[in-house]
Design a protein around this motif. Structure first.
Motif, short mmCIF file in Angstrom:
data_model
loop_
_atom_site.label_atom_id
_atom_site.label_comp_id
_atom_site.label_asym_id
_atom_site.label_seq_id
_atom_site.Cartn_x
_atom_site.Cartn_y
_atom_site.Cartn_z
N PRO A 1 0.83 -1.21 0.00
CA PRO A 1 0.00 0.00 0.00
C PRO A 1 0.87 1.26 0.00
CG PRO A 1 -0.83 -1.57 1.58
CD PRO A 1 0.50 -2.10 1.11
N LEU A 2 0.49 2.21 -0.84
CA LEU A 2 1.19 3.49 -0.90
C LEU A 2 0.85 4.30 0.34
CD1 LEU A 2 0.60 4.29 -4.66
CD2 LEU A 2 2.79 3.74 -3.59
N LYS A 3 1.70 5.27 0.63
CA LYS A 3 1.50 6.13 1.79
C LYS A 3 1.50 7.60 1.37
CE LYS A 3 3.20 2.84 5.01
NZ LYS A 3 3.81 2.55 6.23
N ALA A 4 0.67 8.36 2.04
CA ALA A 4 0.63 9.81 1.85
C ALA A 4 1.79 10.43 2.63
CB ALA A 4 -0.71 10.36 2.36
N ASP A 5 2.11 11.67 2.32
CA ASP A 5 3.19 12.37 3.02
C ASP A 5 2.86 12.66 4.48
OD1 ASP A 5 4.74 12.39 0.71
OD2 ASP A 5 3.96 14.33 0.05
N SER A 6 1.57 12.85 4.76
CA SER A 6 1.15 13.13 6.13
C SER A 6 -0.13 12.34 6.41
CB SER A 6 0.92 14.63 6.32
OG SER A 6 -0.03 15.09 5.40
N PRO A 7 -0.47 12.14 7.67
CA PRO A 7 -1.67 11.37 8.00
C PRO A 7 -2.94 12.01 7.44
CG PRO A 7 -0.30 11.65 9.95
CD PRO A 7 0.28 12.53 8.88
N HIS A 8 -3.85 11.16 7.00
CA HIS A 8 -5.16 11.62 6.52
C HIS A 8 -6.23 10.98 7.40
CE1 HIS A 8 -6.32 7.78 4.72
NE2 HIS A 8 -5.06 7.68 4.31
N PHE A 9 -7.42 11.52 7.31
CA PHE A 9 -8.53 11.04 8.12
C PHE A 9 -9.68 10.53 7.25
CE2 PHE A 9 -6.03 13.68 10.83
CZ PHE A 9 -6.01 12.99 12.03
N ILE A 10 -9.36 10.09 6.04
CA ILE A 10 -10.36 9.48 5.17
C ILE A 10 -10.65 8.11 5.78
CG2 ILE A 10 -10.85 8.56 2.87
CD1 ILE A 10 -8.91 10.76 1.79
N ALA A 11 -11.86 7.90 6.24
CA ALA A 11 -12.16 6.68 6.98
C ALA A 11 -13.41 6.01 6.44
CB ALA A 11 -12.35 7.01 8.45
N GLY A 12 -13.44 4.71 6.58
CA GLY A 12 -14.60 3.92 6.21
C GLY A 12 -15.10 3.17 7.43
N GLY A 13 -15.19 1.84 7.30
CA GLY A 13 -15.68 1.00 8.38
C GLY A 13 -14.70 0.85 9.53
N MET A 14 -13.44 1.17 9.28
CA MET A 14 -12.42 1.14 10.33
C MET A 14 -11.73 2.49 10.32
SD MET A 14 -10.93 -2.68 9.73
CE MET A 14 -10.00 -2.71 11.23
N ARG A 15 -11.37 2.95 11.51
CA ARG A 15 -10.72 4.25 11.64
C ARG A 15 -9.41 4.09 12.41
NH1 ARG A 15 -14.70 8.02 10.38
NH2 ARG A 15 -16.78 7.15 10.48
N ALA A 16 -8.40 4.82 11.96
CA ALA A 16 -7.11 4.81 12.66
C ALA A 16 -7.04 6.03 13.56
CB ALA A 16 -5.97 4.85 11.64
N MET A 17 -6.82 5.80 14.84
CA MET A 17 -6.68 6.91 15.78
C MET A 17 -5.51 7.78 15.33
SD MET A 17 -9.10 6.57 17.92
CE MET A 17 -8.64 7.72 19.19
N GLY A 18 -5.73 9.06 15.20
CA GLY A 18 -4.67 9.97 14.76
C GLY A 18 -4.46 9.96 13.26
N GLY A 19 -5.33 9.26 12.53
CA GLY A 19 -5.20 9.19 11.08
C GLY A 19 -4.23 8.10 10.66
N THR A 20 -4.01 8.00 9.37
CA THR A 20 -3.09 7.03 8.81
C THR A 20 -2.47 7.61 7.54
OG1 THR A 20 -2.81 4.77 7.98
CG2 THR A 20 -4.88 5.85 7.46
N LYS A 21 -1.30 7.14 7.20
CA LYS A 21 -0.67 7.55 5.95
C LYS A 21 -1.01 6.60 4.81
CE LYS A 21 3.23 10.09 7.85
NZ LYS A 21 4.69 10.25 7.82
N GLU A 22 -1.43 5.38 5.14
CA GLU A 22 -1.73 4.39 4.10
C GLU A 22 -2.93 4.81 3.27
OE1 GLU A 22 -2.10 0.28 5.10
OE2 GLU A 22 -0.10 0.21 5.96
N LEU A 23 -2.81 4.58 1.97
CA LEU A 23 -3.91 4.86 1.04
C LEU A 23 -4.76 3.60 0.98
CD1 LEU A 23 -2.08 6.93 -1.71
CD2 LEU A 23 -3.10 7.68 0.44
N TRP A 24 -5.50 3.40 2.05
CA TRP A 24 -6.31 2.20 2.27
C TRP A 24 -7.64 2.62 2.84
CZ3 TRP A 24 -7.90 0.96 7.27
CH2 TRP A 24 -8.55 -0.25 7.42
N LEU A 25 -8.70 1.93 2.39
CA LEU A 25 -10.03 2.22 2.90
C LEU A 25 -10.81 0.92 3.06
CD1 LEU A 25 -11.88 4.68 3.59
CD2 LEU A 25 -12.79 4.49 1.29
N ASN A 26 -11.48 0.80 4.18
CA ASN A 26 -12.37 -0.32 4.44
C ASN A 26 -13.78 0.15 4.11
OD1 ASN A 26 -14.34 -1.50 6.74
ND2 ASN A 26 -12.88 -3.05 6.05
#
Length: 121
Positions: free
Chosen positions: A15-40
């Motif tokens: 999985p690719l990563k963004a330069d900084s954490p993002h808060f694009i979230a689906g069925g699962m959420r990462a506390m503090g955001g995530t850099k991975e370009l992944w969505l559930n």
């Protein structure tokens, strides 16, 4: 049940990563955001994605194996075919607006990294 969809490096398939954490979230959420370009994305939206005017018979899996750039017009078409009835209190509620919101997240990833390749499930 859900789709785990990632925009991946075309060589390593990681999985690719963004330069900084993002808060694009689906069925699962990462506390503090995530850099991975992944969505559930919940399967609850699947029946919307299989409609002919959205993605057709392959549903959201139509983008798998495509680059971010190739998927942009597909995602934009699907987004334009869905309604705006978002349920802010229940992500899992199968509304067209909730299904559309997930596609906006994937579209954002595709625009960030048009060179990536979609993989999922």
């Amino acid at each position: 049940m859900s789709y785990d969809i990632s925009l991946c490096d075309p060589v390593t398939h990681e999985p690719l990563k963004a330069d900084s954490p993002h808060f694009i979230a689906g069925g699962m959420r990462a506390m503090g955001g995530t850099k991975e370009l992944w969505l559930n994305v919940t399967y609850n939206y699947g029946h919307f994605y299989y409609r002919p005017e959205v993605f057709g018979e392959s549903g959201i899996r139509s983008i798998y194996g495509k680059t971010g750039a190739e998927s942009i017009p597909m995602l934009e078409k699907a987004i334009s075919a869905l309604g705006d009835d978002v349920d802010d209190s229940d992500y899992w509620n199968a509304t067209e607006g909730n299904a559309k919101r997930a596609l906006y997240g994937l579209l954002a990833f595709a625009k960030m990294r048009p060179d990536g390749v979609w993989d999922g499930d």
